[in-house]
Design an enzyme around this catalytic site. Structure first.
Site, PDB file in Angstrom:
ATOM      1  N   GLU A 108       7.191  -4.253  -4.934  1.00 42.59           N
ATOM      2  CA  GLU A 108       7.629  -3.297  -6.116  1.00 42.59           C
ATOM      3  C   GLU A 108       8.673  -2.332  -5.757  1.00 42.59           C
ATOM      4  OE1 GLU A 108       3.973  -4.168  -8.914  1.00 42.59           O
ATOM      5  OE2 GLU A 108       4.930  -2.095  -8.652  1.00 42.59           O
ATOM      6  N   CYS A 123      12.107   4.241  -6.027  1.00 39.52           N
ATOM      7  CA  CYS A 123      10.893   4.403  -5.221  1.00 39.52           C
ATOM      8  C   CYS A 123      10.879   3.319  -4.539  1.00 39.52           C
ATOM      9  CB  CYS A 123       9.648   4.530  -6.113  1.00 39.52           C
ATOM     10  SG  CYS A 123       8.235   4.982  -5.187  1.00 39.52           S
ATOM     11  N   CYS A 130      -0.398  -1.673   3.812  1.00 34.11           N
ATOM     12  CA  CYS A 130      -0.411  -0.579   4.709  1.00 34.11           C
ATOM     13  C   CYS A 130      -1.545  -0.655   5.510  1.00 34.11           C
ATOM     14  CB  CYS A 130      -0.358   0.831   4.021  1.00 34.11           C
ATOM     15  SG  CYS A 130      -0.098   2.098   4.929  1.00 34.11           S
ATOM     16  N   CYS A 134      -5.742   5.266   3.769  1.00 39.08           N
ATOM     17  CA  CYS A 134      -5.955   6.171   2.976  1.00 39.08           C
ATOM     18  C   CYS A 134      -6.793   5.895   1.833  1.00 39.08           C
ATOM     19  CB  CYS A 134      -4.860   7.232   2.652  1.00 39.08           C
ATOM     20  SG  CYS A 134      -3.538   7.914   3.815  1.00 39.08           S
ATOM     21  N   CYS A 137      -5.687   5.802  -2.116  1.00 28.33           N
ATOM     22  CA  CYS A 137      -4.427   4.744  -2.227  1.00 28.33           C
ATOM     23  C   CYS A 137      -4.754   3.408  -2.252  1.00 28.33           C
ATOM     24  CB  CYS A 137      -3.382   5.086  -0.954  1.00 28.33           C
ATOM     25  SG  CYS A 137      -2.152   4.091  -1.061  1.00 28.33           S
ATOM     26  N   GLY A 186       3.314   1.186   1.634  1.00 30.67           N
ATOM     27  CA  GLY A 186       3.500   1.105   3.032  1.00 30.67           C
ATOM     28  C   GLY A 186       3.939   2.567   3.662  1.00 30.67           C
ATOM     29  N   GLU A 187       3.772   2.547   4.782  1.00 36.96           N
ATOM     30  CA  GLU A 187       3.966   3.804   5.610  1.00 36.96           C
ATOM     31  C   GLU A 187       5.457   3.497   6.381  1.00 36.96           C
ATOM     32  OE1 GLU A 187       3.176   6.975   6.219  1.00 36.96           O
ATOM     33  OE2 GLU A 187       5.054   6.823   7.457  1.00 36.96           O
ATOM     34  N   SER A 218       8.856   9.585   2.847  1.00 37.44           N
ATOM     35  CA  SER A 218       7.546  10.219   2.761  1.00 37.44           C
ATOM     36  C   SER A 218       6.809   9.804   3.790  1.00 37.44           C
ATOM     37  CB  SER A 218       7.141  10.027   1.257  1.00 37.44           C
ATOM     38  OG  SER A 218       5.643  10.390   1.464  1.00 37.44           O
ATOM     39  N   SER A 240       2.793  13.726   3.141  1.00 41.45           N
ATOM     40  CA  SER A 240       1.382  13.423   2.291  1.00 41.45           C
ATOM     41  C   SER A 240       0.426  14.460   2.934  1.00 41.45           C
ATOM     42  CB  SER A 240       1.189  12.226   2.346  1.00 41.45           C
ATOM     43  OG  SER A 240       2.101  11.456   1.472  1.00 41.45           O
ATOM     44  N   LEU A 241       0.275  15.685   2.265  1.00 41.28           N
ATOM     45  CA  LEU A 241      -0.852  16.464   3.119  1.00 41.28           C
ATOM     46  C   LEU A 241      -2.077  16.327   2.539  1.00 41.28           C
ATOM     47  CD1 LEU A 241      -0.936  18.591   5.337  1.00 41.28           C
ATOM     48  CD2 LEU A 241      -0.119  20.575   3.700  1.00 41.28           C
ATOM     49  N   HIS A 242      -2.233  16.709   1.250  1.00 41.32           N
ATOM     50  CA  HIS A 242      -3.283  16.625   0.289  1.00 41.32           C
ATOM     51  C   HIS A 242      -4.542  17.472   0.692  1.00 41.32           C
ATOM     52  CE1 HIS A 242      -0.983  13.259  -0.909  1.00 41.32           C
ATOM     53  NE2 HIS A 242      -1.253  12.374   0.189  1.00 41.32           N
ATOM     54  N   ASN A 318      -4.089   8.959  -9.533  1.00 43.71           N
ATOM     55  CA  ASN A 318      -3.843   7.851 -10.300  1.00 43.71           C
ATOM     56  C   ASN A 318      -4.862   6.972 -10.014  1.00 43.71           C
ATOM     57  OD1 ASN A 318      -1.537   8.269 -12.010  1.00 43.71           O
ATOM     58  ND2 ASN A 318      -0.416   7.738  -9.912  1.00 43.71           N
ATOM     59  N   CYS A 361       2.399   6.195  -8.919  1.00 47.16           N
ATOM     60  CA  CYS A 361       2.009   6.354  -7.447  1.00 47.16           C
ATOM     61  C   CYS A 361       0.726   5.611  -7.056  1.00 47.16           C
ATOM     62  CB  CYS A 361       1.954   7.805  -7.095  1.00 47.16           C
ATOM     63  SG  CYS A 361       3.278   8.762  -7.417  1.00 47.16           S
TER      64      CYS A 361
HETATM   65  N1  SAH Z   1       2.936   5.847   3.269  1.00 46.36           N
HETATM   66  C1  SAH Z   1       3.799   7.009   2.823  1.00 46.36           C
HETATM   67  C2  SAH Z   1       4.566   6.772   1.552  1.00 46.36           C
HETATM   68  C3  SAH Z   1       4.015   5.786   0.464  1.00 46.36           C
HETATM   69  S1  SAH Z   1       2.751   6.814  -0.568  1.00 46.36           S
HETATM   70  C4  SAH Z   1       2.979   8.245   2.432  1.00 46.36           C
HETATM   71  O1  SAH Z   1       1.653   8.223   2.521  1.00 46.36           O
HETATM   72  O2  SAH Z   1       3.674   9.480   2.416  1.00 46.36           O
HETATM   73  C5  SAH Z   1       3.760   7.860  -1.560  1.00 46.36           C
HETATM   74  C6  SAH Z   1       2.876   8.908  -2.288  1.00 46.36           C
HETATM   75  O3  SAH Z   1       1.973   8.456  -3.146  1.00 46.36           O
HETATM   76  C7  SAH Z   1       2.068   9.661  -1.167  1.00 46.36           C
HETATM   77  O4  SAH Z   1       1.984  11.055  -1.148  1.00 46.36           O
HETATM   78  C8  SAH Z   1       0.671   9.131  -1.379  1.00 46.36           C
HETATM   79  O5  SAH Z   1      -0.345  10.226  -0.743  1.00 46.36           O
HETATM   80  C9  SAH Z   1       0.650   9.230  -2.999  1.00 46.36           C
HETATM   81  N2  SAH Z   1      -0.467   8.302  -3.662  1.00 46.36           N
HETATM   82  C10 SAH Z   1      -1.070   7.386  -2.886  1.00 46.36           C
HETATM   83  N3  SAH Z   1      -1.972   6.793  -3.754  1.00 46.36           N
HETATM   84  C11 SAH Z   1      -1.964   7.679  -4.675  1.00 46.36           C
HETATM   85  C12 SAH Z   1      -2.774   7.614  -6.002  1.00 46.36           C
HETATM   86  N4  SAH Z   1      -3.894   6.856  -6.327  1.00 46.36           N
HETATM   87  N5  SAH Z   1      -2.522   8.652  -6.662  1.00 46.36           N
HETATM   88  C13 SAH Z   1      -1.552   9.631  -6.310  1.00 46.36           C
HETATM   89  N6  SAH Z   1      -0.837   9.718  -5.693  1.00 46.36           N
HETATM   90  C14 SAH Z   1      -1.153   8.795  -4.646  1.00 46.36           C
HETATM   91 FE1  SF4 Z   2      -0.313   4.011   3.584  1.00 48.92          FE
HETATM   92 FE2  SF4 Z   2       0.862   5.917   2.220  1.00 48.92          FE
HETATM   93 FE3  SF4 Z   2      -1.200   4.653   0.999  1.00 48.92          FE
HETATM   94 FE4  SF4 Z   2      -1.922   6.288   3.032  1.00 48.92          FE
HETATM   95  S1  SF4 Z   2      -1.152   6.926   1.052  1.00 48.92           S
HETATM   96  S2  SF4 Z   2      -2.581   4.037   2.601  1.00 48.92           S
HETATM   97  S3  SF4 Z   2      -0.092   6.149   4.438  1.00 48.92           S
HETATM   98  S4  SF4 Z   2       0.773   3.955   1.573  1.00 48.92           S
END
Ligand code: SAH
Ligand code: SF4
Length: 387
Positions: A108, A123, A130, A134, A137, A186-187, A218, A240-242, A318, A361
């Site tokens: 997408e 985006c 991936c 995480c 995600c 994806g990463e 990212s 993506s620190l979190h 989300n 996201c």
């Molecule tokens: N893999 C890369 C880029 C794709 S994810 C990364 O992790 O940075 C893009 C962003 O969406 C990242 O910051 C990720 O942490 C965030 N993300 C993933 N799942 C999410 C969710 N369910 N709610 C909010 N943000 C989310």
């Molecule tokens: Fe992959 Fe980014 Fe999702 Fe982590 S947040 S599983 S690195 S797409």
């Protein structure tokens, strides 16, 4: 509003696949291709302009090439973009495409306009699924299928640009896509070479001509690849620190066990030092209820980022079925933002856009599990949501 397009199926017969797909080739790669055909290097720029600026995918339409060259190209090459399976507009102006790539997988891409309409940020996805898993995600929960090719990555920009009417096609004399974030599925740093070729095309004046500040990669923190990227490009970097501590981040981003927060932030410092301007790092922080949304987390974040030029983006989680996490209340999100403000950070809340078409996201293709009939199921899910 929902707008459907007819599926355009990817051709996969033997004759098709043996031809070189010029869509994903960077300028250098195209020059090499033309040199091998015994052609002059300037053909590379001519063809790049046709493909990426005019949105042309047929050599017959490349009218400044000789008939003989066009015939040669027909035999040896092709311009093959991913097929559009679905295209839909959300009420808030977000537009989403579901694209079918070579093996029948779906990716997408989402175009998000800024509030004032000046920016349109695409985006872009880099992988189907991936590997990094995480915990919050839905892409990660789907598992990993494969890397996208550079043609499939830049193809997302090509489709968005073309469907909006070409390079100048947004109706206001500006580019349809003004910014790109590699924040889809994806990463990107786990698909390094293909992502770099695609980003080179995004920046190339003969292709999309975006400034390096307007293309953002990212990453969840693939440290050696951050260094490698800094040696060849200086696009904007987001991490993506979190979480402010390794203990907490280990539970959210498993890759943290390999490259911890200190190691990651050091790599970011090295990256910024290689940029020849005053670039800021973007720190993404997904806010999850009762997990990382308390005052201690805001304080910890401010402390570890104190000596880094950065901006923090807050992303409310989300939810998706089975995640086990919840989105904080609106009040809690505002409180977290206020704590950061008091600690010296202006942290915009990246409001969830395109919620009604599953474009938010972490929701990209998030509901597709059964691979056999997923086209059917996916389309019906999206249409329901787009209502
Ligand atoms: N893999 C890369 C880029 C794709 S994810 C990364 O992790 O940075 C893009 C962003 O969406 C990242 O910051 C990720 O942490 C965030 N993300 C993933 N799942 C999410 C969710 N369910 N709610 C909010 N943000 C989310
Ligand atoms: Fe992959 Fe980014 Fe999702 Fe982590 S947040 S599983 S690195 S797409």
């Amino acid at each position: 509003m929902t707008r459907d397009t007819q599926p355009t199926h990817v051709q996969a017969d033997a004759a098709e696949t043996s031809r070189v797909n010029l869509l994903g080739l960077s300028r250098e790669q195209l020059r090499t291709f033309f040199a091998e055909l015994g052609e002059k290097p300037f053909r590379a720029t001519q063809v790049m302009k046709w493909i990426h600026q005019e949105g042309v995918d047929s050599f017959a339409d490349m009218t400044n090439l000789s008939k003989a060259l066009r015939a040669k190209l027909e035999q040896r090459a092709e311009v093959r973009a991913p097929g559009v399976v679905y295209e839909g507009d959300s009420k808030d102006g977000t537009r989403k495409w579901v694209l079918e790539v070579e093996d029948g997988s779906y990716v997408e891409t989402v175009l998000i306009p800024s509030e004032n309409g000046h920016r349109r940020t695409l985006c872009v996805s880099s992988q189907v699924g991936c590997t990094l898993d995480c915990s919050f995600c839905s892409t990660g929960k789907q598992g990993y299928q494969r890397n996208l090719t550079s043609a499939e990555i830049i193809g997302q920009v090509w489709v968005a640009q073309r469907s909006a009417g070409g390079r100048e096609g947004s109706g206001d004399g500006r580019k349809a896509v003004t910014n790109v974030v590699m924040m889809g599925m994806g990463e990107p740093l786990m698909n390094f070479d293909n992502v770099v070729s695609a980003m080179q095309l995004m920046l190339d004046d003969n292709a999309y001509g975006l400034s390096k500040r307007r293309v953002t990669l990212s990453t969840s923190g693939v440290v050696p690849r951050i260094d490698q990227l800094g040696d060849i490009m200086d696009v904007s970097l987001a991490i993506s620190l979190h979480a402010p501590t390794d203990e907490l981040r280990n539970t959210l981003v498993p890759l943290n066990r390999k490259y911890n927060i200190d190691t990651l932030l050091d790599a970011c410092r090295r990256y910024l030092a290689k940029c020849d301007d005053t670039r800021m790092l973007t720190v993404e922080y997904t806010l999850i209820k009762d997990v990382n949304d308390q005052r201690e987390h805001a304080e910890g974040l401010a402390e570890i980022l104190a000596d880094l030029p950065c901006k923090i983006n807050l992303i409310p989680f989300n939810p998706f079925p089975g995640s086990g996490y919840e989105k904080p209340s609106r009040n809690q999100i505002m409180r977290f933002q206020q704590w950061l403000y008091e600690l010296g950070y202006t942290a915009p809340i990246r409001m969830t856009r395109g919620d009604d078409i599953d474009a938010a996201c972490g929701q990209l293709v998030g509901r597709v599990k059964d691979r056999t009939k997923r086209s059917q199921r996916y389309i019906s899910t999206v249409q329901l949501d787009a209502g």
